[in-house]
Design a protein around this motif. Sequence first.
Motif, mmCIF file in Angstrom:
data_model
loop_
_atom_site.group_PDB
_atom_site.id
_atom_site.type_symbol
_atom_site.label_atom_id
_atom_site.label_comp_id
_atom_site.label_asym_id
_atom_site.label_seq_id
_atom_site.Cartn_x
_atom_site.Cartn_y
_atom_site.Cartn_z
ATOM 1 N N PHE A 108 0.830 -1.208 0.000
ATOM 2 C CA PHE A 108 0.000 0.000 0.000
ATOM 3 C C PHE A 108 0.863 1.256 0.000
ATOM 4 O O PHE A 108 1.870 1.328 0.717
ATOM 5 C CB PHE A 108 -0.919 0.013 1.227
ATOM 6 N N TYR A 109 0.448 2.222 -0.790
ATOM 7 C CA TYR A 109 1.107 3.518 -0.878
ATOM 8 C C TYR A 109 0.073 4.587 -0.527
ATOM 9 O O TYR A 109 -1.015 4.620 -1.100
ATOM 10 C CB TYR A 109 1.653 3.763 -2.290
ATOM 11 N N ARG A 110 0.427 5.441 0.420
ATOM 12 C CA ARG A 110 -0.490 6.499 0.850
ATOM 13 C C ARG A 110 -0.534 7.632 -0.161
ATOM 14 O O ARG A 110 0.482 7.962 -0.778
ATOM 15 C CB ARG A 110 -0.040 7.068 2.200
ATOM 16 N N PRO A 111 -1.708 8.236 -0.326
ATOM 17 C CA PRO A 111 -1.780 9.404 -1.221
ATOM 18 C C PRO A 111 -0.965 10.564 -0.647
ATOM 19 O O PRO A 111 -0.938 10.782 0.565
ATOM 20 C CB PRO A 111 -3.274 9.722 -1.251
ATOM 21 N N ARG A 112 -0.293 11.276 -1.549
ATOM 22 C CA ARG A 112 0.529 12.412 -1.134
ATOM 23 C C ARG A 112 0.203 13.612 -2.017
ATOM 24 O O ARG A 112 0.090 13.444 -3.238
ATOM 25 C CB ARG A 112 2.020 12.060 -1.245
ATOM 26 N N PRO A 113 0.090 14.791 -1.389
ATOM 27 C CA PRO A 113 0.096 15.016 0.062
ATOM 28 C C PRO A 113 -1.141 14.401 0.715
ATOM 29 O O PRO A 113 -2.062 13.959 0.013
ATOM 30 C CB PRO A 113 0.084 16.535 0.176
ATOM 31 N N ALA A 114 -1.154 14.382 2.030
ATOM 32 C CA ALA A 114 -2.299 13.806 2.740
ATOM 33 C C ALA A 114 -3.575 14.482 2.253
ATOM 34 O O ALA A 114 -3.668 15.714 2.222
ATOM 35 C CB ALA A 114 -2.135 13.989 4.244
ATOM 36 N N PRO A 115 -4.568 13.696 1.842
ATOM 37 C CA PRO A 115 -5.757 14.289 1.225
ATOM 38 C C PRO A 115 -6.675 14.956 2.241
ATOM 39 O O PRO A 115 -6.739 14.566 3.403
ATOM 40 C CB PRO A 115 -6.438 13.083 0.582
ATOM 41 N N ALA A 116 -7.381 15.983 1.770
ATOM 42 C CA ALA A 116 -8.380 16.634 2.619
ATOM 43 C C ALA A 116 -9.594 15.740 2.820
ATOM 44 O O ALA A 116 -10.313 15.869 3.808
ATOM 45 C CB ALA A 116 -8.804 17.966 1.986
ATOM 46 N N ARG A 117 -9.822 14.839 1.890
ATOM 47 C CA ARG A 117 -10.883 13.850 2.014
ATOM 48 C C ARG A 117 -10.344 12.519 1.520
ATOM 49 O O ARG A 117 -9.326 12.490 0.810
ATOM 50 C CB ARG A 117 -12.122 14.263 1.220
ATOM 51 N N PRO A 118 -10.951 11.407 1.885
ATOM 52 C CA PRO A 118 -10.419 10.097 1.485
ATOM 53 C C PRO A 118 -10.218 10.002 -0.027
ATOM 54 O O PRO A 118 -11.053 10.450 -0.818
ATOM 55 C CB PRO A 118 -11.484 9.123 1.986
ATOM 56 N N ALA A 119 -9.092 9.417 -0.404
ATOM 57 C CA ALA A 119 -8.697 9.354 -1.813
ATOM 58 C C ALA A 119 -9.225 8.101 -2.488
ATOM 59 O O ALA A 119 -9.440 7.071 -1.841
ATOM 60 C CB ALA A 119 -7.173 9.381 -1.913
ATOM 61 N N PRO A 120 -9.415 8.162 -3.806
ATOM 62 C CA PRO A 120 -9.749 6.931 -4.548
ATOM 63 C C PRO A 120 -8.625 5.907 -4.397
ATOM 64 O O PRO A 120 -7.461 6.259 -4.189
ATOM 65 C CB PRO A 120 -9.865 7.406 -5.998
ATOM 66 N N LEU A 121 -8.987 4.641 -4.547
ATOM 67 C CA LEU A 121 -8.026 3.554 -4.448
ATOM 68 C C LEU A 121 -7.762 2.977 -5.830
ATOM 69 O O LEU A 121 -8.691 2.594 -6.541
ATOM 70 C CB LEU A 121 -8.565 2.455 -3.528
ATOM 71 N N VAL A 122 -6.483 2.924 -6.199
ATOM 72 C CA VAL A 122 -6.069 2.284 -7.446
ATOM 73 C C VAL A 122 -5.500 0.918 -7.112
ATOM 74 O O VAL A 122 -4.497 0.811 -6.402
ATOM 75 C CB VAL A 122 -5.020 3.125 -8.194
ATOM 76 N N ALA A 123 -6.143 -0.125 -7.591
ATOM 77 C CA ALA A 123 -5.629 -1.487 -7.464
ATOM 78 C C ALA A 123 -4.732 -1.738 -8.669
ATOM 79 O O ALA A 123 -5.191 -1.696 -9.816
ATOM 80 C CB ALA A 123 -6.764 -2.499 -7.419
ATOM 81 N N LEU A 124 -3.453 -1.975 -8.425
ATOM 82 C CA LEU A 124 -2.445 -2.096 -9.481
ATOM 83 C C LEU A 124 -1.989 -3.549 -9.591
ATOM 84 O O LEU A 124 -1.504 -4.128 -8.617
ATOM 85 C CB LEU A 124 -1.264 -1.186 -9.152
ATOM 86 N N LEU A 125 -2.147 -4.126 -10.784
ATOM 87 C CA LEU A 125 -1.755 -5.505 -11.052
ATOM 88 C C LEU A 125 -0.583 -5.504 -12.033
ATOM 89 O O LEU A 125 -0.725 -5.060 -13.178
ATOM 90 C CB LEU A 125 -2.938 -6.282 -11.626
#
Length: 324
Positions: free
Chosen positions: A59-76
């Motif tokens: 898992f990689y956190r969104p940067r910068p820290a988001p003001a609201r929850p970020a979308p999730l990219v599932a990477l294969l």
Amino acid sequence: MADAAPDVSPSATGPRHPSGVPDPEGRAEAEEAAAFSHAHVPPDATAAYGGHPDQIVDFYRPRPAPARPAPLVALLHGGAWRAAYDRAHVSPLAAHLAAHGFAVASVEYRRGGAPDGGEQAADRPAAGSAPDRPAPAGRWPDTLDDVAAAMDALPALAVATLGDDAVDPRRIVVTGHSAGGHLALWAAARHVLPPDSPWHRSSPPPLRGVVALAPIADLGAAARLHVCSDAAVDLLGGPDRLTERLPHADPAVLLPTGIATTIVHGATDNVVPPQVSEAFMDAAAAAGEEPVVAWLPGTGHFPLIDPAAPAVSAVTDEIAQLAW
């Protein structure tokens, strides 16, 4: 000097890939070397979705820290479903996407046997092929078992690992490169699988969409073109298994999905030829769907995962179109 950023709008290039675009000698090799020249980027956290060592997600956190929850990219990740390639080689892309505001889950899964004679896939054809034949590609049913399990676990696993302030599990886009592009398309089509399939879902997966990067999107076409040294045939367990297993594994058969789908493919790709994506597009059109297709002129296979290449801007934009 890097090429200028390509115009990737489907209307600019038409429904087919731009024909007659030359691939200068040595360009493909240079693109591959560039993509693999980046240092591995460690994840912010790793979590397991099963008991096997390969059943893990970085898992990689969104940067910068988001003001609201970020979308999730599932990477294969890609690599022809072979053990020599794992998620490490797409860690620079994962970090790049995280730096553009996405939470990223880079999924590992079981692949084919190692080149040194290590663990081999079940149902592997008997020995007797050429001595220089690549290691087996894929493990049936393990590879698909893992992708299905990972995608089912991902919404809760992402929140548990990153926190509900960092990731929004209601906005998931699945993306994948090459063999991973096949897996991304397949993961979005499990509700279309035959009802007796062990991976069948009774309802569509909770995805905003899929962005497939130079995908092995049509296994039948890939087999006819001998893509990646017949990796698609290996994945399915050998030529005698194609008829039986294609309906359970081929995205070009599992249509229509009703899931927003985008394909990004380099017009000079000599690893997964554009004809493979064209075959998928034809199958989708016959099923009443029309995926968005971005053909990248003068672009081969590997710039799509190289964060220093202009092509990755197109990849990021297409993901954003679905995620936000």
